[in-house]
Design a protein around this motif. Sequence first.
Motif, mmCIF file in Angstrom:
data_model
loop_
_atom_site.group_PDB
_atom_site.id
_atom_site.type_symbol
_atom_site.label_atom_id
_atom_site.label_comp_id
_atom_site.label_asym_id
_atom_site.label_seq_id
_atom_site.Cartn_x
_atom_site.Cartn_y
_atom_site.Cartn_z
ATOM 1 N N GLN A 120 -35.398 25.738 17.555
ATOM 2 C CA GLN A 120 -34.929 25.764 16.173
ATOM 3 C C GLN A 120 -35.440 24.565 15.361
ATOM 4 O OE1 GLN A 120 -33.160 28.184 14.680
ATOM 5 N NE2 GLN A 120 -33.074 29.417 16.559
ATOM 6 N N GLY A 121 -36.131 23.668 16.041
ATOM 7 C CA GLY A 121 -36.647 22.478 15.353
ATOM 8 C C GLY A 121 -35.594 21.428 15.097
ATOM 9 N N TRP A 122 -34.505 21.470 15.875
ATOM 10 C CA TRP A 122 -33.435 20.489 15.673
ATOM 11 C C TRP A 122 -33.722 19.175 16.387
ATOM 12 C CZ3 TRP A 122 -28.147 23.519 16.239
ATOM 13 C CH2 TRP A 122 -28.112 24.516 15.244
ATOM 14 N N LEU A 123 -34.722 19.162 17.274
ATOM 15 C CA LEU A 123 -35.079 17.947 18.000
ATOM 16 C C LEU A 123 -36.509 17.550 17.678
ATOM 17 C CD1 LEU A 123 -33.534 18.601 21.533
ATOM 18 C CD2 LEU A 123 -32.843 16.857 19.900
ATOM 19 N N PHE A 136 -28.614 23.138 29.482
ATOM 20 C CA PHE A 136 -30.076 23.213 29.543
ATOM 21 C C PHE A 136 -30.595 24.223 28.517
ATOM 22 C CE2 PHE A 136 -33.966 25.146 31.318
ATOM 23 C CZ PHE A 136 -34.774 24.016 31.352
ATOM 24 N N GLN A 137 -29.957 25.394 28.467
ATOM 25 C CA GLN A 137 -30.341 26.391 27.478
ATOM 26 C C GLN A 137 -30.116 25.873 26.062
ATOM 27 O OE1 GLN A 137 -28.142 29.935 28.396
ATOM 28 N NE2 GLN A 137 -29.380 30.444 30.196
ATOM 29 N N LEU A 138 -29.058 25.083 25.886
ATOM 30 C CA LEU A 138 -28.792 24.506 24.568
ATOM 31 C C LEU A 138 -29.947 23.626 24.118
ATOM 32 C CD1 LEU A 138 -26.948 23.846 22.172
ATOM 33 C CD2 LEU A 138 -25.870 22.073 23.582
ATOM 34 N N GLY A 139 -30.463 22.801 25.039
ATOM 35 C CA GLY A 139 -31.591 21.955 24.689
ATOM 36 C C GLY A 139 -32.817 22.755 24.314
ATOM 37 N N LEU A 140 -33.095 23.832 25.080
ATOM 38 C CA LEU A 140 -34.256 24.668 24.776
ATOM 39 C C LEU A 140 -34.109 25.338 23.417
ATOM 40 C CD1 LEU A 140 -34.960 26.403 28.222
ATOM 41 C CD2 LEU A 140 -36.246 24.550 27.149
ATOM 42 N N GLN A 141 -32.920 25.885 23.172
ATOM 43 C CA GLN A 141 -32.696 26.577 21.905
ATOM 44 C C GLN A 141 -32.772 25.606 20.721
ATOM 45 O OE1 GLN A 141 -32.753 29.610 21.496
ATOM 46 N NE2 GLN A 141 -31.899 30.730 23.237
ATOM 47 N N ALA A 142 -32.226 24.417 20.897
ATOM 48 C CA ALA A 142 -32.277 23.428 19.821
ATOM 49 C C ALA A 142 -33.715 23.031 19.512
ATOM 50 C CB ALA A 142 -31.460 22.189 20.217
ATOM 51 N N ALA A 143 -34.521 22.894 20.552
ATOM 52 C CA ALA A 143 -35.939 22.548 20.347
ATOM 53 C C ALA A 143 -36.663 23.678 19.618
ATOM 54 C CB ALA A 143 -36.587 22.274 21.697
ATOM 55 N N ILE A 188 -20.241 20.169 21.713
ATOM 56 C CA ILE A 188 -21.252 20.825 22.553
ATOM 57 C C ILE A 188 -20.921 22.301 22.704
ATOM 58 C CG2 ILE A 188 -22.227 20.921 24.881
ATOM 59 C CD1 ILE A 188 -21.861 17.878 25.018
ATOM 60 N N SER A 189 -19.653 22.601 22.912
ATOM 61 C CA SER A 189 -19.231 24.004 23.054
ATOM 62 C C SER A 189 -19.548 24.796 21.795
ATOM 63 C CB SER A 189 -17.736 24.050 23.371
ATOM 64 O OG SER A 189 -17.308 25.388 23.499
ATOM 65 N N ARG A 190 -19.298 24.193 20.616
ATOM 66 C CA ARG A 190 -19.597 24.883 19.357
ATOM 67 C C ARG A 190 -21.094 25.126 19.203
ATOM 68 N NH1 ARG A 190 -15.694 21.375 16.978
ATOM 69 N NH2 ARG A 190 -17.368 20.105 16.080
ATOM 70 N N LEU A 191 -21.893 24.129 19.593
ATOM 71 C CA LEU A 191 -23.340 24.286 19.491
ATOM 72 C C LEU A 191 -23.846 25.381 20.434
ATOM 73 C CD1 LEU A 191 -24.455 20.546 19.257
ATOM 74 C CD2 LEU A 191 -24.691 22.286 17.474
ATOM 75 N N GLN A 192 -23.298 25.435 21.646
ATOM 76 C CA GLN A 192 -23.680 26.494 22.575
ATOM 77 C C GLN A 192 -23.356 27.866 21.999
ATOM 78 O OE1 GLN A 192 -21.576 24.739 26.075
ATOM 79 N NE2 GLN A 192 -23.488 25.112 27.165
ATOM 80 N N GLU A 193 -22.195 27.965 21.418
ATOM 81 C CA GLU A 193 -21.797 29.249 20.818
ATOM 82 C C GLU A 193 -22.696 29.592 19.637
ATOM 83 O OE1 GLU A 193 -17.853 31.265 18.712
ATOM 84 O OE2 GLU A 193 -17.701 29.320 19.697
ATOM 85 N N GLN A 194 -23.005 28.599 18.817
ATOM 86 C CA GLN A 194 -23.828 28.818 17.641
ATOM 87 C C GLN A 194 -25.240 29.278 18.003
ATOM 88 O OE1 GLN A 194 -23.934 25.396 15.073
ATOM 89 N NE2 GLN A 194 -25.442 26.285 13.668
ATOM 90 N N LEU A 195 -25.795 28.710 19.090
ATOM 91 C CA LEU A 195 -27.171 29.027 19.482
ATOM 92 C C LEU A 195 -27.252 30.055 20.601
ATOM 93 C CD1 LEU A 195 -28.784 25.448 19.379
ATOM 94 C CD2 LEU A 195 -28.999 27.286 17.706
ATOM 95 N N GLY A 196 -26.102 30.570 21.059
ATOM 96 C CA GLY A 196 -26.106 31.580 22.110
ATOM 97 C C GLY A 196 -26.566 31.038 23.444
#
Length: 318
Positions: free
Chosen positions: A315-318, A306-313, A293-301
């Motif tokens: 990016q089309g990852w979800l 919560f921000q991770l979920g928004l950014q992943a969406a 999770i920490s790596r994904l947060q860093e990767q997506l800024g």
Amino acid sequence: MEPLQALGLSAAAESIYLDLIELGEGAAEELTQRSHTHAHDLEGPLQELEQLGLVERRNGDSIVPVPPRLAMDLLADRRSREAALARDSAEILSQMWNRSFGRRTDFELLPSHKAGRLVLDSIQRLARKRVRAMTLGNLSTEGHKIVDGLFDALARGVEYQVIYGAHVLQDPSALHKVQQCVDAGEEARVYAHVPMNITIVDDLWALVAARAPLAGKSNISAVIVHSSPFLTGLIGVFDALWRTAVPINTSTTSGQDTPDQTKQLLTYLSAGLTDEAIARELGVSERTIARRISRLQEQLGAQTRFQLGLQAARQGWL
């Protein structure tokens, strides 16, 4: 299409009538030979056909087919009258119910869990276009049960959108049943905290069921909500949760490790599962999940999950 079975006749009765149309009248013994049945199995289907006026018995033993148009027209008229009487009776009985119990006409409190279950099972037969539901599962047991008639409804074109509680991702048996429904055409999503069972039928009415402890015992209440502002509100609640719920797809429900588990991890995270639950599902340690999770947060800024979920969406990852 089975034209007579659709009207409630047995397959045997339909088969006999179609045989009579094709090959003409015949004695009972001859019909048993043509239909490959025993004599004692012939009487019931023949009585069904006689009641509809589709066959006549002549000269003691000869079974003669009757042209279907008149019989079917008479049946249609009778059932039209019965439908009108049923609607009139429903109106009269509803008025009596409301006077006796002081109920509003847009609500019907069901007297027992069994009554609620019967209504739920009937929904699959009554639905014509779309069913929207959010579900905790079968409220009466610890297990989960696919609603009777769901697959038949999907097969005839009824659309299903169902929101499940996140617990389905932790229960292999429940997950397997959800996968069966998805494979049959259901659209399924997961939301972290589904508060109650709600089933909305064609935007015309809804069944709402909830369970809560009362006097130390589990108590289940169910109510039917008819067209009203309250029904409109329920539809709005469902649509809001549907937009934020996480889709269940093959990767979500496969239950197998894949080379890239990022999407599965994000799906579980968005569904509200704890690190402990996610680790158990993926077969790794909580520390490993925290690192990913920490790596994904860093990767997506992303600064927060919560921000991770928004950014992943985004990016089309979800």
